[in-house]
Design a protein around this motif. Structure first.
Motif: not given
Ligand code: PLP
Length: 430
Positions: A86, A88, A112, A155, A207
């Protein structure tokens, strides 16, 4: 032809794979296996000792994941990548690869909500301090740095503010002080290339736009191979001091013959080995299917979003619209510097009627989905204050730019007229 000569449209379809050597299949096969037969006792011993590279066990490597890793590294201009379960997990491993208890890292406040929680609470529990600073002033990163600072994090295009991060400004400060910048480029694939501006590591939640179809959760860490981990004295003991978990290997030395990949190899063979947040081969395969059309989709996301922004700006129930191309001053300069070929698919809208108007608008949408996601091929909407950012205090929400009446739109690749018609009918009910 080398990957460096090819365009993103071509790399998205070809990088990392030509055909399967036995079946000759053109589509990437799903290697849905946990383990791999060793040729001999010597072969097995060599693989475990990293004297030879090859597949051992899918928690650590898998041929389908490997295609996705090579393809994403090629598209990003990096040297190697690691796919995980993921976004995260990507952020977690990217940071744990450099930070231990007692260390700190400096991060932009514009994150996020899930990343904010990971940094402010879970890392704190592990004894790692996240120092939050306002990216409006790049110098705030310098001011928060000390000898225990292992990295900077930001970000590229954080929502809800959609203020593009000053990548070069902060990467330059970091290079002066010996601190690498890690960039989460989830919202801006292809339209921003953080390595071109000095970032050392890029990560994505795959994702989102990378997959685009909304079927699979995934993440990736990409190593730019452009940071000198050895020149920084004691700052990076995880990479340039003996690793007790790998019979004393010093990663910067051990992998030198293979290229500047110490960071990403260490993340794979120690952190992924130990923590185990591996990507399933099936998810990697799904993400590969999406990635093949990413260049086409990104163009459409950006084109549609500009049309939606123009419509919203002229609507009398809209108080303000947030989008990189309609920002002013320094925010506009940063958008123009760092985003090329489009401004992304995320649009913020503040309705004149505040909280109630925001809720009624969301409840009235018929085509746009009301979901906690971004970057899907379908258009999506959400009210951050009551959902994605709800675990933050009101002060933290304000620092992240979330107001009560703010609605986030993730504009998809449907026909722009149909997206606008749905927004128009929902606004009529407000
Ligand atoms: N980074 C950003 C900018 C996100 O928008 C998200 C999820 O919305 C994540 C990281 C986390 O990703 P994941 O949901 O694949 O764990």
């Amino acid at each position: 032809m080398s990957d460096k000569q090819l365009h993103p449209e071509t790399l998205a379809l070809h990088a990392g794979y030509r055909n399967d050597p036995t079946a000759k299949s053109v589509a990437v096969p799903i290697h849905q296996t946990t383990s791999y037969q060793f040729d001999s006792a010597e072969h097995a011993a060599n693989l475990f000792a990293l004297k030879e590279f090859g597949n051992i066990y899918t928690r650590i490597m898998n041929p389908t994941n490997d295609v996705l890793e090579q393809r994403l590294a090629a598209l990003e201009g990096g040297v190697a990548a690691l796919c995980v379960s993921s976004g995260q997990s990507a952020a977690t491993l990217a940071i744990l690869n450099l930070c231990s208890a007692g260390d700190n890292f400096v991060t932009s406040t514009d994150l996020y909500g899930g990343t904010w929680n990971l940094f402010a609470n879970t890392f704190k529990q592990m004894g790692i301090e996240a120092r939050f600073v306002d990216p409006a002033d790049p110098e705030s990163f310098r001011a928060a740095t000390d000898e225990k600072t292992r990295l900077y994090f930001a970000e590229t295009l954080p929502n809800p503010k959609l203020n593009v991060f000053p990548i070069k400004e902060v990467a330059d400060i970091g290079r002066e002080l010996g601190v690498p910048l890690i960039v989460d480029n989830t919202a801006a694939p292809l339209i921003c290339r953080p390595f071109d501006h000095g970032a050392a590591v890029v990560m994505y939640s795959t994702t989102k736009y990378i997959a685009g179809h909304g079927t699979s959760v995934g993440g990736v860490i990409i190593d730019g191979g452009n940071f000198d981990w050895e020149a920084q004295g004691d700052r990076f003991p995880t990479l340039n001091k003996p690793d007790a978990s790998y019979h004393g290997a010093v990663w910067t030395e051990a992998v030198k013959p293979l290229g500047p990949i110490a960071y990403i190899i260490r993340a794979r063979v120690t952190l992924l080995r130990d923590i185990g947040s591996a990507s399933s081969p099936f998810n990697a395969w799904q993400i590969i299917q999406g990635l093949e059309t990413l260049p086409l989709r990104m163009r459409q996301h950006c084109e549609n979003a500009e049309k939606v922004v123009a419509f919203l700006q002229s609507h009398d129930k809209v108080a303000s619209v947030t989008y990189p191309s309609v920002q002013e001053g320094e925010a506009k300069r940063r958008a123009e510097t760092y985003l090329k070929g489009g401004n992304g698919g995320l649009v913020g809208v503040e309705l004149a009627g505040g909280l109630e108007a925001g809720r009624t608008f969301i409840d009235s949408l018929e085509l746009l989905y009301h979901v906690a996601n971004i970057g899907d091929a379908r258009s999506l909407a959400i009210h951050p204050a009551s959902t994605t950012h709800s675990q933050m205090t009101p002060e933290e929400q304000a620092a992240a730019g979330v107001s009560a009446g703010y609605v986030r739109l993730s504009i998809g690749i449907e026909h722009a007229d149909d997206i606008i018609a749905d927004i128009e009918q929902a606004l009529a009910k407000v």
